[in-house]
Design an enzyme around this catalytic site. Structure first.
Site, PDB file in Angstrom:
ATOM      1  N   ARG A 165       0.824  -1.222   0.000  1.00 13.05           N
ATOM      2  CA  ARG A 165       0.000   0.000   0.000  1.00 13.05           C
ATOM      3  C   ARG A 165       0.855   1.268   0.000  1.00 13.05           C
ATOM      4  O   ARG A 165       0.456   2.305   0.537  1.00 13.05           O
ATOM      5  CB  ARG A 165      -0.919   0.044   1.227  1.00 13.05           C
ATOM      6  CG  ARG A 165      -1.993  -1.018   1.216  1.00 13.05           C
ATOM      7  CD  ARG A 165      -3.054  -0.697   0.154  1.00 13.05           C
ATOM      8  NE  ARG A 165      -4.247  -1.504   0.324  1.00 13.05           N
ATOM      9  CZ  ARG A 165      -4.498  -2.649  -0.297  1.00 13.05           C
ATOM     10  NH1 ARG A 165      -3.618  -3.143  -1.152  1.00 13.05           N
ATOM     11  NH2 ARG A 165      -5.624  -3.293  -0.096  1.00 13.05           N
ATOM     12  N   SER A 215     -11.374  -1.033   1.807  1.00 13.25           N
ATOM     13  CA  SER A 215     -10.796  -1.270   3.139  1.00 13.25           C
ATOM     14  C   SER A 215     -10.459   0.058   3.804  1.00 13.25           C
ATOM     15  O   SER A 215      -9.784   0.897   3.216  1.00 13.25           O
ATOM     16  CB  SER A 215      -9.531  -2.117   3.021  1.00 13.25           C
ATOM     17  OG  SER A 215      -9.890  -3.401   2.571  1.00 13.25           O
ATOM     18  N   GLU A 309      -6.153   3.197   5.513  1.00 11.53           N
ATOM     19  CA  GLU A 309      -5.806   3.070   4.100  1.00 11.53           C
ATOM     20  C   GLU A 309      -6.587   4.140   3.324  1.00 11.53           C
ATOM     21  O   GLU A 309      -6.112   4.703   2.349  1.00 11.53           O
ATOM     22  CB  GLU A 309      -6.206   1.671   3.610  1.00 11.53           C
ATOM     23  CG  GLU A 309      -5.836   1.412   2.178  1.00 11.53           C
ATOM     24  CD  GLU A 309      -6.201   0.002   1.751  1.00 11.53           C
ATOM     25  OE1 GLU A 309      -6.047  -0.942   2.562  1.00 11.53           O
ATOM     26  OE2 GLU A 309      -6.649  -0.145   0.615  1.00 11.53           O
TER      27      GLU A 309
END
Ligand SMILES: Cc1cc2nc3c(=O)[nH]c(=O)nc-3n(C[C@H](O)[C@H](O)[C@H](O)COP(=O)(O)OP(=O)(O)OC[C@H]3O[C@@H](n4cnc5c(N)ncnc54)[C@H](O)[C@@H]3O)c2cc1C
Length: 315
Positions: A165, A215, A309
């Site tokens: 990420r 998410s 995130e």
């Protein structure tokens, strides 16, 4: 038409996000060409307006009060297949790129089938991934516009500093992704169809049907859990059969029995504990309160710090 004529004022943004939440942009422009992008960036500089880059809006939470600045929507959606490569505009839908690839028996993007909204540029910035396959695996080069130097430049995969990420684009806000070349591989169509089916089936079963931003929290490295809370690490190990490096934040939230927890119109999804859904009239304020509630619960009960995130816009 000059950039001044293209820039609109007080434009609602909620419908441009998958969360369907947030106030309007003070200024808004869609850019389809390099010239429009550089003109828009220069306009923001000249007029001392903060610059915000919006793509598919599938991983952001926009402030209820809106965005005090210029929101630039990346809208270069071109996709062109050349042998085993796809040249992509940053604003092209990731799913569209995947469908094009699949039609040419190219593998590497099947994992993204069914992610709503995501664009190629957004996926590169966050190194989007699923089922062990990541954007970083297929990026060959990325063309960026440097909003400080007002210049376009091409970066190699290595220059992009990809990690879980993570990418250089998250550290350098002045890097605006304009286009990319993805390198795929020829594959047997039956194998490709199997991967597509895996992605569609998983998303149909596990993903909420209500609006969300995917998410909310990053997954947690098992090493961190082992360090902070060895008892929890053991419990997690017993729940997961296959080897893993990162533990889904959803599993940790679910272990606290938080599915269904609701604040205002924001609710922890019953299907997937790492997704917050908008049950109809959620505000960004509701979502922020629910996020901080989850973080506090996980910290108090497990001693683990969750990190978002989802990206905050205009806070
Ligand atoms: C139901 C659902 C399922 C999802 N499943 C997954 C999944 O399986 N795997 C996964 O990784 N993600 C998943 N996501 C999250 C999301 O789709 C990805 O993070 C996606 O890559 C975000 O892309 P976007 O174009 O929507 O970016 P946006 O949400 O518009 O933007 C995200 C961030 O990137 C920046 N940005 C966007 N484009 C550019 C650009 N061209 N240049 C510079 N900065 C830019 C924005 O400023 C913002 O900070 C899911 C989301 C939803 C709603």
């Amino acid at each position: 038409m000059s950039i001044e004529q293209k820039i609109k004022q007080n434009i609602p943004l909620a419908s441009l996000t998958t969360f369907k939440i947030g106030g309007p942009a003070k200024f808004f422009v869609e850019v389809k060409s390099k010239e429009e992008l550089s003109d828009a960036v220069e306009w923001a500089k000249t007029n001392k307006e903060k610059l915000f880059i919006l793509a598919g809006g599938s991983n952001i939470l926009i402030n209820d009060n809106g965005i005090n600045g210029l929101v630039v929507k990346i809208a270069n959606n071109d996709l062109r297949v050349k042998g085993e490569r796809i040249e992509c505009g940053a604003g092209a839908s990731l799913s569209a790129a995947a469908s094009l690839a699949i039609g040419k028996n190219l593998t590497g993007l099947e994992w993204s089938i069914g992610i709503p909204g995501a664009t190629v540029g957004g996926a590169i910035k966050g190194n989007a991934e699923a089922f062990g396959a990541a954007t970083a695996d297929i990026v060959e080069t990325v063309e960026i516009f440097n909003a400080k130097k007002l210049k376009f430049k091409t970066l190699s995969n290595r220059d992009c500093g990809f990690g879980y990420r993570a990418s250089i684009f998250k550290e350098r806000d002045e890097y605006i992704i304009w286009s990319a070349v993805l390198r795929l591989k020829k594959e047997n169509p039956d194998i490709i169809q199997e991967l597509v089916k895996q992605s569609i089936d998983f998303r149909q079963q596990k993903y909420p049907k209500l609006p969300s931003a995917g998410s909310v929290f990053k997954n947690i490295p098992i090493k961190v859990i082992e360090r902070q809370n060895p008892v929890l690490a053991e419990e997690v190990r017993q729940k997961l059969s296959s080897p893993f490096e990162n533990v889904g934040a959803g599993l940790i939230i679910d272990m606290l029995g938080l599915k269904g927890k609701t604040i205002g119109g924001a609710k922890i999804s019953l299907e997937h504990a790492n997704h917050i859904v908008n049950t109809g009239k959620a505000t960004a304020g509701d979502v922020v309160m629910l996020i901080s509630y989850i973080k506090q619960q996980v910290r108090d009960k497990f001693g683990i710090q969750l990190n978002e995130e989802v990206r905050y816009f205009g806070f």
